[in-house]
Design an enzyme around this catalytic site. Structure first.
Site, short mmCIF file in Angstrom:
data_model
loop_
_atom_site.label_atom_id
_atom_site.label_comp_id
_atom_site.label_asym_id
_atom_site.label_seq_id
_atom_site.Cartn_x
_atom_site.Cartn_y
_atom_site.Cartn_z
N PRO A 173 0.79 -1.22 0.00
CA PRO A 173 0.00 0.00 0.00
C PRO A 173 0.83 1.28 0.00
CG PRO A 173 -0.18 -1.14 2.11
CD PRO A 173 0.49 -2.08 1.15
N ASN A 174 0.33 2.24 -0.76
CA ASN A 174 0.87 3.60 -0.85
C ASN A 174 2.17 3.71 -1.64
OD1 ASN A 174 -1.25 4.81 0.78
ND2 ASN A 174 -0.34 3.70 2.49
N ARG A 233 4.30 10.96 -1.93
CA ARG A 233 4.21 10.72 -0.49
C ARG A 233 5.56 10.98 0.18
NH1 ARG A 233 4.73 4.31 1.16
NH2 ARG A 233 4.13 5.15 3.19
N TYR A 290 10.92 8.94 1.25
CA TYR A 290 10.91 7.96 0.15
C TYR A 290 11.50 8.47 -1.16
CZ TYR A 290 7.88 5.61 3.50
OH TYR A 290 7.39 5.02 4.63
N ASN A 324 8.03 -5.75 -1.01
CA ASN A 324 7.97 -4.63 -0.07
C ASN A 324 6.52 -4.54 0.38
OD1 ASN A 324 7.86 -2.29 1.38
ND2 ASN A 324 8.99 -1.04 -0.08
N ALA A 356 3.19 -0.90 4.71
CA ALA A 356 2.66 -0.90 6.08
C ALA A 356 2.25 -2.30 6.54
CB ALA A 356 1.48 0.05 6.18
N HIS A 390 4.30 -4.65 9.01
CA HIS A 390 4.28 -4.58 10.47
C HIS A 390 2.99 -5.12 11.08
CE1 HIS A 390 7.54 -2.00 9.26
NE2 HIS A 390 6.72 -1.11 8.74
N ASP A 406 1.96 -15.84 6.30
CA ASP A 406 1.48 -17.21 6.08
C ASP A 406 1.44 -17.56 4.59
OD1 ASP A 406 1.21 -17.66 8.77
OD2 ASP A 406 -0.97 -17.44 8.82
N GLU A 441 12.95 -9.44 1.19
CA GLU A 441 12.18 -8.28 1.64
C GLU A 441 12.96 -7.00 1.33
OE1 GLU A 441 12.10 -8.15 5.92
OE2 GLU A 441 10.36 -6.82 5.98
N HIS A 448 12.78 -2.60 1.87
CA HIS A 448 12.18 -1.35 2.33
C HIS A 448 13.04 -0.21 1.81
CE1 HIS A 448 9.35 -3.44 4.75
NE2 HIS A 448 10.33 -4.20 5.20
N SER A 453 13.04 2.89 2.97
CA SER A 453 13.59 3.61 4.13
C SER A 453 14.28 2.63 5.09
CB SER A 453 12.47 4.35 4.86
OG SER A 453 11.55 3.43 5.41
N ARG A 461 13.34 3.99 12.49
CA ARG A 461 12.08 4.75 12.53
C ARG A 461 11.26 4.37 13.78
NH1 ARG A 461 9.38 4.79 6.74
NH2 ARG A 461 8.13 6.41 7.81
N ARG A 492 7.37 0.17 13.63
CA ARG A 492 7.95 -0.35 12.39
C ARG A 492 9.06 -1.38 12.67
NH1 ARG A 492 5.76 3.23 8.38
NH2 ARG A 492 5.39 5.25 9.33
C1 DQA Z 1 8.26 0.97 3.71
C2 DQA Z 1 8.38 1.16 5.22
C3 DQA Z 1 7.05 0.91 5.91
O1 DQA Z 1 7.18 1.09 7.31
C4 DQA Z 1 6.00 1.90 5.39
O2 DQA Z 1 4.75 1.63 5.98
C5 DQA Z 1 5.93 1.94 3.92
C6 DQA Z 1 7.15 1.83 3.13
C7 DQA Z 1 9.57 1.32 2.98
O3 DQA Z 1 9.69 0.93 1.83
O4 DQA Z 1 10.43 1.99 3.54
O5 DQA Z 1 4.86 2.14 3.35
O6 DQA Z 1 7.98 -0.39 3.46
#
Ligand code: DQA
Length: 152
Positions: free
Chosen positions: A9-10, A17, A22, A73, A76, A79, A86, A97, A99, A101, A106, A110
């Site tokens: 998401p996002n 954003r 980011y 990735n 959110a 977490h 699963d 994985e 991320h 950031s 943080r 997180r």
């Molecule tokens: C994220 C870090 C997450 O905590 C956050 O909710 C994101 C982006 C990152 O790529 O740094 O949406 O996954």
């Protein structure tokens, strides 16, 4: 080799954003970087982005028999989502994985990664470059799968 790259998401809002966290580059720019990393490391990639937890679970399930590995990735959902953890365990495909950031530096909420518990490696805090590193790591792992599981 076929790799599925999943963004949660996002991440479709990249460039808009929180650019201080980011960066200013867009999701389309990220897709371009991923495609060029795939060309560099000799694999094909499919990119998938969703703001919906169930859609991500469905996509992971559909990867079985279709893909050799997953770069994820979960944003959110990292977490919060036992369902994504699963699903990764259910298909048991090697997963890495990412991320953008440095989540370790943080907020306290997180600091847990459920998805990371099913991944062979995590790259966090390297910006978009983390995806390139993840694809490289996954390709090496697929060629000789001895890397240990993340212990987060
Ligand atoms: C994220 C870090 C997450 O905590 C956050 O909710 C994101 C982006 C990152 O790529 O740094 O949406 O996954």
């Amino acid at each position: 080799m076929k790799i599925l790259v999943i963004n949660g998401p996002n991440l479709n809002m990249l460039g808009i954003r929180e650019p201080n966290i980011y960066g200013k580059s867009s999701y389309a720019d990220l897709c371009e970087l991923v495609q060029s990393a795939a060309a560099e490391f000799g694999c094909s990639v499919e990119l998938f982005q969703s703001n919906h937890e169930g859609a991500i679970v469905d996509k992971i399930q559909s990867a079985l028999g279709e893909f050799d590995g997953i770069v994820i990735n979960p944003a959110a959902y990292t977490h919060t989502s036992v369902a994504i953890l699963d699903a990764l365990k259910a298909v048991a495909l090697p997963a890495v994985e990412v991320h953008i950031s440095d989540v370790s530096a943080r907020e306290p909420f997180r600091q847990i990664s459920y998805a990371g518990m099913a991944c062979v490696k995590t790259f966090a805090g390297f910006g978009f470059e983390g995806y390139r590193m993840a694809i490289e790591h996954l390709m090496k792992h697929l060629q000789s799968p001895q890397s240990p599981q993340n212990d987060v």
